[in-house]
Scaffold this active site. Structure first.
Site, PDB file in Angstrom:
ATOM      1  N   HIS A 357       0.802  -1.233   0.000  1.00 33.13           N
ATOM      2  CA  HIS A 357       0.000   0.000   0.000  1.00 33.13           C
ATOM      3  C   HIS A 357       0.825   1.269   0.000  1.00 33.13           C
ATOM      4  O   HIS A 357       0.269   2.352   0.101  1.00 33.13           O
ATOM      5  CB  HIS A 357      -0.917   0.053   1.225  1.00 33.13           C
ATOM      6  CG  HIS A 357      -1.950  -1.015   1.238  1.00 33.13           C
ATOM      7  ND1 HIS A 357      -3.216  -0.838   0.743  1.00 33.13           N
ATOM      8  CD2 HIS A 357      -1.893  -2.280   1.683  1.00 33.13           C
ATOM      9  CE1 HIS A 357      -3.909  -1.960   0.894  1.00 33.13           C
ATOM     10  NE2 HIS A 357      -3.122  -2.850   1.461  1.00 33.13           N
ATOM     11  N   LYS A 545      -7.952  13.788   4.752  1.00 36.19           N
ATOM     12  CA  LYS A 545      -7.075  12.617   4.682  1.00 36.19           C
ATOM     13  C   LYS A 545      -6.025  12.761   5.768  1.00 36.19           C
ATOM     14  O   LYS A 545      -5.929  13.823   6.388  1.00 36.19           O
ATOM     15  CB  LYS A 545      -6.407  12.531   3.302  1.00 36.19           C
ATOM     16  CG  LYS A 545      -5.761  13.860   2.862  1.00 36.19           C
ATOM     17  CD  LYS A 545      -5.196  13.783   1.452  1.00 36.19           C
ATOM     18  CE  LYS A 545      -6.220  13.865   0.363  1.00 36.19           C
ATOM     19  NZ  LYS A 545      -6.333  12.711  -0.474  1.00 36.19           N
ATOM     20  N   ARG A 546      -5.225  11.714   6.012  1.00 37.86           N
ATOM     21  CA  ARG A 546      -4.131  11.849   6.976  1.00 37.86           C
ATOM     22  C   ARG A 546      -3.239  13.024   6.590  1.00 37.86           C
ATOM     23  O   ARG A 546      -3.127  13.373   5.406  1.00 37.86           O
ATOM     24  CB  ARG A 546      -3.302  10.564   6.995  1.00 37.86           C
ATOM     25  CG  ARG A 546      -3.899   9.504   7.872  1.00 37.86           C
ATOM     26  CD  ARG A 546      -4.042   9.948   9.304  1.00 37.86           C
ATOM     27  NE  ARG A 546      -2.792   9.909   9.988  1.00 37.86           N
ATOM     28  CZ  ARG A 546      -2.517   9.091  11.006  1.00 37.86           C
ATOM     29  NH1 ARG A 546      -3.442   8.253  11.450  1.00 37.86           N
ATOM     30  NH2 ARG A 546      -1.345   9.104  11.593  1.00 37.86           N
ATOM     31  N   LYS A 551       1.166  14.328   0.748  1.00 37.77           N
ATOM     32  CA  LYS A 551      -0.208  14.604   0.311  1.00 37.77           C
ATOM     33  C   LYS A 551      -0.397  16.093   0.017  1.00 37.77           C
ATOM     34  O   LYS A 551      -1.385  16.523  -0.557  1.00 37.77           O
ATOM     35  CB  LYS A 551      -1.210  14.136   1.368  1.00 37.77           C
ATOM     36  CG  LYS A 551      -1.208  12.613   1.555  1.00 37.77           C
ATOM     37  CD  LYS A 551      -2.206  12.182   2.615  1.00 37.77           C
ATOM     38  CE  LYS A 551      -2.106  10.729   3.017  1.00 37.77           C
ATOM     39  NZ  LYS A 551      -2.818   9.813   2.109  1.00 37.77           N
ATOM     40  N   THR A 653      -8.495   6.597  -1.592  1.00 35.61           N
ATOM     41  CA  THR A 653      -9.863   6.073  -1.649  1.00 35.61           C
ATOM     42  C   THR A 653     -10.855   7.185  -1.335  1.00 35.61           C
ATOM     43  O   THR A 653     -12.013   7.123  -1.752  1.00 35.61           O
ATOM     44  CB  THR A 653     -10.070   4.896  -0.673  1.00 35.61           C
ATOM     45  OG1 THR A 653      -9.446   5.235   0.576  1.00 35.61           O
ATOM     46  CG2 THR A 653      -9.443   3.623  -1.214  1.00 35.61           C
ATOM     47  N   LYS A 657     -14.707   8.287  -2.836  1.00 36.03           N
ATOM     48  CA  LYS A 657     -15.890   8.615  -2.025  1.00 36.03           C
ATOM     49  C   LYS A 657     -16.427   9.989  -2.415  1.00 36.03           C
ATOM     50  O   LYS A 657     -17.645  10.210  -2.476  1.00 36.03           O
ATOM     51  CB  LYS A 657     -15.527   8.595  -0.526  1.00 36.03           C
ATOM     52  CG  LYS A 657     -15.176   7.194  -0.037  1.00 36.03           C
ATOM     53  CD  LYS A 657     -14.407   7.174   1.276  1.00 36.03           C
ATOM     54  CE  LYS A 657     -13.728   5.813   1.437  1.00 36.03           C
ATOM     55  NZ  LYS A 657     -12.710   5.781   2.504  1.00 36.03           N
TER      56      LYS A 657
HETATM   57  C1  26Q Z   1       4.275   0.697   9.815  1.00 37.78           C
HETATM   58  C2  26Q Z   1       5.286   0.420  10.727  1.00 37.78           C
HETATM   59  C3  26Q Z   1       5.188   0.864  12.037  1.00 37.78           C
HETATM   60  C4  26Q Z   1       4.061   1.567  12.446  1.00 37.78           C
HETATM   61  C5  26Q Z   1       3.054   1.830  11.526  1.00 37.78           C
HETATM   62  C6  26Q Z   1       3.167   1.393  10.218  1.00 37.78           C
HETATM   63  C7  26Q Z   1       2.097   1.701   9.245  1.00 37.78           C
HETATM   64  C8  26Q Z   1       0.765   1.719   9.620  1.00 37.78           C
HETATM   65  C9  26Q Z   1      -0.221   2.037   8.710  1.00 37.78           C
HETATM   66  C10 26Q Z   1       2.417   1.975   7.929  1.00 37.78           C
HETATM   67  C11 26Q Z   1       1.421   2.292   7.012  1.00 37.78           C
HETATM   68  C12 26Q Z   1       0.087   2.322   7.397  1.00 37.78           C
HETATM   69  C13 26Q Z   1      -1.008   2.676   6.483  1.00 37.78           C
HETATM   70  C14 26Q Z   1      -0.842   2.960   5.211  1.00 37.78           C
HETATM   71  C15 26Q Z   1      -1.958   3.394   4.375  1.00 37.78           C
HETATM   72  O1  26Q Z   1      -3.032   3.687   4.859  1.00 37.78           O
HETATM   73  N1  26Q Z   1      -1.754   3.436   3.065  1.00 37.78           N
HETATM   74  C16 26Q Z   1      -2.809   3.854   2.155  1.00 37.78           C
HETATM   75  O2  26Q Z   1      -3.502   2.695   1.725  1.00 37.78           O
HETATM   76  C17 26Q Z   1      -4.646   3.046   0.956  1.00 37.78           C
HETATM   77  C18 26Q Z   1      -5.385   1.768   0.643  1.00 37.78           C
HETATM   78  O3  26Q Z   1      -4.701   1.020  -0.296  1.00 37.78           O
HETATM   79  C19 26Q Z   1      -4.240   3.794  -0.285  1.00 37.78           C
HETATM   80  O4  26Q Z   1      -5.407   4.201  -0.942  1.00 37.78           O
HETATM   81  C20 26Q Z   1      -3.396   5.008   0.071  1.00 37.78           C
HETATM   82  O5  26Q Z   1      -2.896   5.598  -1.113  1.00 37.78           O
HETATM   83  C21 26Q Z   1      -2.235   4.590   0.965  1.00 37.78           C
HETATM   84  O6  26Q Z   1      -1.523   5.729   1.400  1.00 37.78           O
END
Ligand code: 26Q
Length: 818
Positions: A357, A545-546, A551, A653, A657
């Site tokens: 992702h 978004k985050r 971004k 995503t 929406k």
């Molecule tokens: C990793 C290591 C340690 C702590 C946290 C993490 C961690 C946690 C969550 C790394 C990444 C995430 C989340 C990533 C994320 O939300 N990515 C998004 O995924 C969506 C669904 O596929 C995409 O639409 C977005 O583009 C993407 O940013």
């Protein structure tokens, strides 16, 4: 689904619950009690239906999908479950008869916020779609006691408060304590040769943590099949023992108990973070080990063999966070079922698929090998073996390419590289949009792509559109139904039929009236929660978004400063009044992201204080972005800001929406924006900025100099001058320096200044287009009509067909009623 319950039955069932659980009647019950009783009645109906497919062990023999994810973001469930089971009106009437209002109860529900953002929400969208498509598919994760923090904005700054969702959110969880599993940490390995010449590994001196399942039932739309989201809660096998206390071991046992309980305490609020924290490692192994032990045991109980394990289970890894499933399955097969390595390895490969992702290097997970060995010694030794075998193969395949071999290695530089472990072991590696899938092959895993090109694929993300369109925007949903019938609720591609109405002035007028009414709803929410009055005639422009530098919320803010300067310079300049909405959480330790939130709030303050500006330009920062807040925002949005630097946003995503709610996209050619373009055409969105290729060329040239760029552009100079001073009394030195630091070459890492001119132009086009109401609404309708592709139903069917190889439920289940 056919309904066999009547209003009277539901009313009496709620009454009965009130009496038995709370000793109250409908006159004396509190809102919370009525809420609990209502959910409990619905949950009973769901459980009954669930049992038809899942409870009569040994049970059905269809292949099942297991969707492993550290995060799920279900949001609220009451409205969704009522909608899916088609019992909304019956519950509404039953509650009405008892003197309660369903809408009010729905508003009380806390979000289950067991995720950070896109990745977690995608997991929940897919569970909804799996149940809807009648595919046996279950989620597995952690029952975090505290979900994603609650964001408060105080004096313009983000503050984090704990999210104790379980105090009311537990109504959807079914505890299954008898299905507990034991998970082992630490200890030492002992190796011994058996008389048959096999190496037997014994694990000694470990600490045990108990995993208790809490199951959330997942309904699908008009589907007899309910699936489960199994959330594991950690606890200790140690009960407080007064004998230990007498022996002086009380504190020691309490410490172990504490270490066990802390594992499922809280969700990590970082969504792109590499630092290998011990607690996160324990969280991962905890839920993976419990899930894999449970699956293998259940399979063996049902079939009496593991021979067909890979034929009955597709195990999906949502990003690398659940990668430990690979060595954990091998451990169970080899150590507990005495399988040969090759058999175990073949089984695992045939089961496991992986979706990536993110391409941000700082989000690629790796663990320090020492820490890993100490915490999970057996898994470490198994990963060493996978790495050893990989090394032998790479020496054969790439004898003269040492650097490529090093890139592909699982163990390197004292680290375990989880993405490489995943790609090595999975049968399929998946990207989340067309562009992202290419980038994965080309930039992230080029060696693997040369070895096994067929392993790589892409399924563009999709959303549970019934939540964001049908439930969140009922007026639009009714209009669509009136125009094209109700089939779009099951098949989003039906939305294309709306194209017929693109020149129907009456339809376009009604579309804009609905938008206006949704804008008014959002405006009253803002007025009630923040005390700010909004102009529902202004353009509602949304970036939610985050908060991440890539971004580029800062690009949006800089453009707002540009408009501000323009109005100040020429009070008569002709601009459509606009309200810019932001909502975003930042990781607690992501300093510059928090500064950007503060900046957005300071700009809001500055505009508000200026009578010449405030009625023409507004910034609203909505606090605590969450699933339920997004359900309020999406229906009211007119402009969708999808402005990441090309090549950085895997898919997005929120863009989908917003589009399905009729917002027009201002966007770069990044992630799924590329597919949006394909759906609607250039003339129905506002594209700007560099392409991935242009970004790459600029990076390669090493010649990017934001300082120079600023000096040669009068607009940029003026904006940055403003940004270098005080905004609403606050100085944003670090934000300013992030764009134009002394060492020019390292600043503006996401090329905000480079893309600014083109962004400004795109925004001018937005302003122009909005003046032509008819044209705007035609574009809006065209976007809605093209949004069907982005349904999670389509996405999970692609996964089922191309990746998991599972058929939808054989007997369409039409005999099952609720
Ligand atoms: C990793 C290591 C340690 C702590 C946290 C993490 C961690 C946690 C969550 C790394 C990444 C995430 C989340 C990533 C994320 O939300 N990515 C998004 O995924 C969506 C669904 O596929 C995409 O639409 C977005 O583009 C993407 O940013």
């Amino acid at each position: 689904m056919n309904m066999t319950h009547t209003t009277t039955e539901i009313r009496e069932a709620i009454r009965d619950k009130l009496q038995r659980h709370f000793g109250r009647d409908s006159e004396t019950a509190t809102q919370k009690q009525i809420y609990r009783a209502t959910c409990s009645v619905l949950r009973d109906m769901m459980t009954e239906q669930w049992m038809k497919h899942h409870c009569d062990e040994p049970g059905h023999e269809e292949k099942e999908v297991i969707y492993l994810s550290m995060e799920f973001l279900p949001g609220t469930s009451l409205r969704n479950n009522l909608f899916n089971l088609n019992v909304t009106e019956i519950f509404r009437d039953a509650l009405d008869q008892l003197g309660f209002d369903l809408e009010k109860l729905q508003d009380m529900e806390p979000d289950a916020g067991l995720g950070n953002g896109g990745l977690g929400r995608l997991a929940s969208c897919y569970l909804d779609a799996l149940a809807t498509q009648r595919i046996f598919g279950h989620g597995m994760s952690i029952c975090y006691e505290y979900g994603i923090f609650k964001q408060k904005i105080r004096d313009g700054r983000q503050e984090e408060l704990p999210d104790d969702w379980l105090t009311l959110g537990d109504v959807w969880l079914v505890p299954k304590d008898d299905e507990f599993e034991e998970v082992r940490f630490g200890g030492k390995l002992e190796e011994a040769w058996t008389t048959e010449g096999k190496l037997k590994v014994t694990h000694k001196g470990y600490t045990t943590v108990v995993a208790l399942p809490r199951d959330m039932l997942i309904t699908g739309y008009d589907s007899p099949l309910l699936n489960t989201l199994r959330l594991w809660e950690s606890t200790s096998p140690i009960t407080i023992d007064m004998k230990l206390f007498a022996e002086g071991k009380y504190l020691q046992s309490m410490e172990e108990k504490h270490m066990a309980e802390v594992i499922s305490k809280i969700l990590y609020p970082e969504d792109a973070h590499r630092e290998g924290k011990l607690l996160r490692m324990k969280q991962q192994y905890f839920f993976i080990s419990a899930s894999m032990q449970y699956l293998v045991k259940k399979h063996f109980r049902q079939y009496g063999t593991l021979d067909n394990f890979q034929d009955k289970l597709a195990i999906h890894i949502n990003d690398t966070h659940p990668t430990m499933a690979i060595p954990e399955l091998i451990r169970i097969f080899v150590d507990e079922y005495e399988m040969d390595w090759n058999d175990a390895w073949d089984k695992v490969r045939q089961c496991i698929s992986y979706t990536n992702h993110t391409v941000m290097p700082e989000a690629l997970e790796s663990w320090p090998e020492d820490l890993f060995r100490e915490t999970l010694p057996r898994l470490h030794s198994l990963i060493q073996e996978i790495n050893r075998r990989q090394h032998i193969r790479l020496m054969q395949n790439f004898p003269n390419e040492e650097s490529l071999r090093n890139e592909m290695a699982i163990l390197a530089k004292g680290q375990i590289r989880m993405a490489n472990l995943c790609v090595e072991s999975a049968h399929t590696v998946n990207g989340v949009s067309g562009l992202h899938s290419q980038i994965i092959r080309k930039d992230l895993f080029p060696g693997f792509a040369r070895e096994t090109p067929g392993k790589f694929t892409g399924v563009t993300n999709g959303i549970a559109y019934r939540r964001w369109l049908c439930q969140a925007n009922p007026q639009l949903c009714d209009l669509i139904e009136e125009l094209i019938g109700g089939r779009f609720r099951k098949d989003a591609s039906e939305l294309e039929q709306l194209r017929k109405y693109e020149d129907d002035k009456n339809v376009l007028r009604r579309l804009s009236e609905i938008k206006k009414s949704n804008k008014r709803n959002l405006a009253s929410y803002v007025e009630n929660t923040m005390g700010i009055r909004l102009d529902a005639d202004s353009v509602f422009d949304v970036q939610v978004k985050r908060l991440h530098e890539y971004k580029r919320q800062l690009l949006n803010l800089m453009h707002i400063l540009y408009l501000y300067l323009k109005i100040k310079e020429n009070p008569n300049s002709d601009l459509c009044p606009r309200t810019f909405f932001f909502a975003a959480k930042s990781a607690a330790g992501y300093h510059i992201a928090k500064e950007i939130i503060h900046l957005a709030n300071s700009i809001a303050g500055m505009l508000e204080k200026d009578p010449a500006v405030r009625d023409r330009l507004k910034v609203v920062f909505l606090e605590n972005y969450s699933v339920s807040l997004s359900e309020r925002i999406m229906p009211a949005a007119e402009v969708s800001e999808q402005i990441s630097l090309a090549g950085k946003e895997a898919s997005g995503t929120g863009n989908m929406k917003l589009m399905i709610n009729g917002a027009l996209t201002v966007g770069t050619l990044d992630g799924a924006n590329v597919e949006i373009l394909r759906q609607v055409g250039n003339e129905n969105m506002f594209l700007f900025g560099m392409t991935v290729e242009e970004v790459e060329a600029l990076v390669r040239s090493g010649s990017y100099d934001p300082w120079n760029l600023m000096q040669s552009d009068a607009d940029l100079s003026a904006i940055l001058r403003l940004l270098s001073g005080k905004i609403d009394g606050v100085r944003f030195t670090e934000v300013f320096h992030s764009l134009t630091a002394g060492d020019h070459k390292n600043s503006d890492a996401y090329f905000i200044l480079q893309d600014f001119a083109s962004y400004k132009e795109a925004q001018q086009k937005v302003d122009q287009a909005y003046r032509d109401t008819l044209r705007w609404n035609r574009m809006s309708l065209h976007n809605i009509a093209g949004a069907g592709l982005f349904s999670a139903d389509r996405a999970v069917l692609e996964y089922a067909d191309r990746i998991w190889h599972v058929p939808p439920m054989a007997n369409g289940g039409s005999d099952a009623h609720i």
